[in-house]
Design a protein around this motif. Structure first.
Motif, mmCIF file in Angstrom:
data_model
loop_
_atom_site.group_PDB
_atom_site.id
_atom_site.type_symbol
_atom_site.label_atom_id
_atom_site.label_comp_id
_atom_site.label_asym_id
_atom_site.label_seq_id
_atom_site.Cartn_x
_atom_site.Cartn_y
_atom_site.Cartn_z
ATOM 1 N N VAL A 93 91.714 26.254 23.716
ATOM 2 C CA VAL A 93 91.658 27.243 22.630
ATOM 3 C C VAL A 93 91.547 26.545 21.276
ATOM 4 C CG1 VAL A 93 92.979 29.030 21.428
ATOM 5 C CG2 VAL A 93 92.854 29.041 23.909
ATOM 6 N N THR A 94 92.271 25.446 21.098
ATOM 7 C CA THR A 94 92.208 24.703 19.831
ATOM 8 C C THR A 94 90.803 24.146 19.589
ATOM 9 O OG1 THR A 94 94.543 24.089 20.043
ATOM 10 C CG2 THR A 94 93.197 22.800 18.514
ATOM 11 N N ILE A 95 90.213 23.524 20.620
ATOM 12 C CA ILE A 95 88.858 22.982 20.480
ATOM 13 C C ILE A 95 87.860 24.105 20.208
ATOM 14 C CG2 ILE A 95 86.982 21.784 21.674
ATOM 15 C CD1 ILE A 95 89.099 20.215 23.212
ATOM 16 N N GLY A 96 87.948 25.177 20.977
ATOM 17 C CA GLY A 96 87.027 26.292 20.795
ATOM 18 C C GLY A 96 87.173 26.937 19.425
ATOM 19 N N LEU A 97 88.413 27.068 18.961
ATOM 20 C CA LEU A 97 88.656 27.657 17.642
ATOM 21 C C LEU A 97 88.055 26.780 16.548
ATOM 22 C CD1 LEU A 97 90.179 30.168 16.564
ATOM 23 C CD2 LEU A 97 92.169 28.712 16.239
ATOM 24 N N THR A 164 83.294 34.663 13.219
ATOM 25 C CA THR A 164 83.248 33.960 11.930
ATOM 26 C C THR A 164 81.974 34.302 11.172
ATOM 27 O OG1 THR A 164 84.514 32.132 12.890
ATOM 28 C CG2 THR A 164 83.376 31.702 10.825
ATOM 29 N N ARG A 165 80.860 34.394 11.881
ATOM 30 C CA ARG A 165 79.599 34.774 11.227
ATOM 31 C C ARG A 165 79.714 36.144 10.555
ATOM 32 N NH1 ARG A 165 74.665 32.421 12.654
ATOM 33 N NH2 ARG A 165 73.844 33.990 11.199
ATOM 34 N N GLY A 166 80.435 37.057 11.178
ATOM 35 C CA GLY A 166 80.644 38.359 10.572
ATOM 36 C C GLY A 166 81.595 38.314 9.391
ATOM 37 N N LEU A 167 82.622 37.463 9.496
ATOM 38 C CA LEU A 167 83.625 37.399 8.427
ATOM 39 C C LEU A 167 83.068 36.791 7.141
ATOM 40 C CD1 LEU A 167 86.800 36.294 10.425
ATOM 41 C CD2 LEU A 167 86.501 38.449 9.203
ATOM 42 N N VAL A 168 82.204 35.782 7.242
ATOM 43 C CA VAL A 168 81.723 35.088 6.044
ATOM 44 C C VAL A 168 80.849 35.991 5.179
ATOM 45 C CG1 VAL A 168 81.870 32.795 7.075
ATOM 46 C CG2 VAL A 168 79.766 34.115 7.310
ATOM 47 N N GLU A 169 80.364 37.106 5.745
ATOM 48 C CA GLU A 169 79.544 38.037 4.967
ATOM 49 C C GLU A 169 80.361 39.182 4.373
ATOM 50 O OE1 GLU A 169 76.532 37.368 4.296
ATOM 51 O OE2 GLU A 169 76.245 35.703 5.700
ATOM 52 N N ARG A 170 81.662 39.199 4.664
ATOM 53 C CA ARG A 170 82.504 40.289 4.153
ATOM 54 C C ARG A 170 82.717 40.137 2.654
ATOM 55 N NH1 ARG A 170 85.767 42.275 8.430
ATOM 56 N NH2 ARG A 170 86.794 43.620 6.893
ATOM 57 N N ASP A 171 82.990 41.265 2.004
ATOM 58 C CA ASP A 171 83.109 41.271 0.536
ATOM 59 C C ASP A 171 84.252 40.398 0.038
ATOM 60 O OD1 ASP A 171 80.953 42.956 0.365
ATOM 61 O OD2 ASP A 171 82.148 44.802 0.250
ATOM 62 N N PHE A 172 85.373 40.369 0.768
ATOM 63 C CA PHE A 172 86.509 39.595 0.259
ATOM 64 C C PHE A 172 86.245 38.093 0.303
ATOM 65 C CE2 PHE A 172 87.365 39.926 4.771
ATOM 66 C CZ PHE A 172 87.917 38.707 5.115
ATOM 67 N N ILE A 173 85.396 37.646 1.251
ATOM 68 C CA ILE A 173 85.026 36.228 1.277
ATOM 69 C C ILE A 173 84.069 35.920 0.128
ATOM 70 C CG2 ILE A 173 83.890 34.427 2.602
ATOM 71 C CD1 ILE A 173 86.567 35.167 3.733
ATOM 72 N N LEU A 174 83.107 36.802 -0.106
ATOM 73 C CA LEU A 174 82.172 36.611 -1.221
ATOM 74 C C LEU A 174 82.912 36.629 -2.556
ATOM 75 C CD1 LEU A 174 79.249 38.930 -0.006
ATOM 76 C CD2 LEU A 174 79.442 36.437 0.197
ATOM 77 N N HIS A 190 91.902 32.831 4.719
ATOM 78 C CA HIS A 190 91.222 34.110 4.858
ATOM 79 C C HIS A 190 90.534 34.288 6.211
ATOM 80 C CE1 HIS A 190 91.933 35.138 0.661
ATOM 81 N NE2 HIS A 190 91.577 33.902 0.349
ATOM 82 N N ILE A 191 89.856 33.252 6.704
ATOM 83 C CA ILE A 191 89.134 33.409 7.963
ATOM 84 C C ILE A 191 90.050 33.182 9.168
ATOM 85 C CG2 ILE A 191 87.295 32.437 9.396
ATOM 86 C CD1 ILE A 191 85.675 31.982 6.906
ATOM 87 N N LEU A 192 90.819 32.090 9.165
ATOM 88 C CA LEU A 192 91.678 31.769 10.311
ATOM 89 C C LEU A 192 92.668 32.880 10.642
ATOM 90 C CD1 LEU A 192 92.361 29.705 12.466
ATOM 91 C CD2 LEU A 192 93.944 28.624 10.854
ATOM 92 N N PRO A 193 93.376 33.496 9.658
ATOM 93 C CA PRO A 193 94.289 34.589 10.022
ATOM 94 C C PRO A 193 93.612 35.748 10.741
ATOM 95 C CG PRO A 193 94.761 33.810 7.803
ATOM 96 C CD PRO A 193 93.484 33.151 8.227
ATOM 97 N N HIS A 194 92.351 36.031 10.421
ATOM 98 C CA HIS A 194 91.638 37.110 11.091
ATOM 99 C C HIS A 194 91.262 36.732 12.521
ATOM 100 C CE1 HIS A 194 91.173 38.677 6.999
ATOM 101 N NE2 HIS A 194 90.863 39.830 7.564
ATOM 102 N N LEU A 195 91.226 35.440 12.817
ATOM 103 C CA LEU A 195 90.838 34.985 14.152
ATOM 104 C C LEU A 195 92.027 34.758 15.078
ATOM 105 C CD1 LEU A 195 88.119 32.364 13.134
ATOM 106 C CD2 LEU A 195 87.735 34.676 13.991
#
Length: 282
Positions: A93-97, A164-174, A190-195
């Motif tokens: 899981v760590t490697i895949g994450l 992650t591809r979906g998250l990087v396009e979200r408004d809060f990341i921008l 921001h990204i890791l907590p959502h994953l």
């Protein structure tokens, strides 16, 4: 506590949680529960013809082909199987994450290279790749854990990459980028907590797969080596007595099946609780 209360309300999840807790308890308390040393070859552990003893008051689950108590070996085998399951799946899981986040966030040459490598690994059958790696290396508990981790991370990486591809396009990341936030802050705050819900669910579901794969490798003779007991090599050592002493195969097989089913039930419940979009799906 909220997750635990939600799981208790689901009969299947409660059943899986109870079995998982029981297996973990018996593995930890094996020295206190086991009536015999798992490696002790007892003089009265075989019949006069040299065959294994059937289940009785003295030997609850009978004895194996060498006169060792099967119940004691199953208890200590739970330690081996769970250690490999937790360690190997945690590493996977760590490697895949890590690979999934980096490839989904960075994109470009690095992201594409990581994903093509992931696709290459997914093209190989996991069991065949594990057999090759285990055959090349000297089998031991930690080597088997590493081999299983190296073949089980690809599914996690692919799912994390997509999210992650979906998250990087979200408004809060921008918005964070426009405010000058660095890559490290965006990734870890921001990204890791959502994953994490995805990682927790796959971490739980993957334990069942890992336990089954370890049992398969041990059954094929390239997993954990005797005399260290594991559920897989207990079946491997007793397969020649399948008809004369069927309990030597059926009982460890039932334990493996029940444990894998229980972890899957817990993982499914966690998926429904942590990811509401999955509720009601098979």
């Amino acid at each position: 506590m909220r997750i635990l209360k939600s799981m208790i309300r689901q009969p299947s999840a409660l059943f899986g949680l109870a079995i998982v807790a029981l297996v973990i308890f018996m593995a930890i308390a094996a020295p206190l529960i086991a009536p015999y040393n798992p490696d002790e070859q007892m003089f009265d552990g075989l019949t006069l013809e040299g065959a294994p003893m059937a289940p009785s008051a003295q030997f609850l689950l009978g004895t194996d082909t060498l006169g060792r108590d099967l119940f004691s070996r199953l208890l200590y085998g739970a330690r081996t199987s769970l250690i490999i399951g937790l360690v190997a799946n945690g590493i996977a899981v760590t490697i895949g994450l890590l690979i999934g986040i980096l490839s989904g966030y960075m994109r470009g040459l690095i992201g594409n290279a990581l994903m093509r490598f992931t696709d290459l690994m997914m093209a190989f059958p996991a069991l065949l790749l594990a057999i090759v790696l285990a055959a090349l290396l000297r089998p031991s508990l930690w080597i088997v854990a590493m081999v299983i981790a190296l073949v089980n991370w690809v599914q996690v990486a692919r799912i994390v990459y997509t999210e992650t591809r979906g998250l990087v396009e979200r408004d809060f990341i921008l918005a964070e980028r426009s405010l000058g936030a660095g890559h490290i802050r965006i990734l870890f705050h921001h990204i890791l907590p959502h994953l994490m819900p995805t990682a927790i669910v796959w971490g739980t579901l993957g334990i069942a797969t890992t336990v089954l794969l370890e049992a398969t490798l041990s059954f094929l003779g390239i997993g954990v080596q005797p005399p260290t007991p594991s559920w897989g090599n207990i079946i491997f050592e007793s397969q020649s007595y399948f008809q004369a002493a069927p309990w030597l195969v059926f009982i460890p097989g039932a334990v493996i099946l029940l444990t894998a089913l229980s972890f899957n039930l817990v993982g499914d419940a966690l998926r429904d609780i942590l990811d509401p979009t999955q509720r009601g799906r098979g």
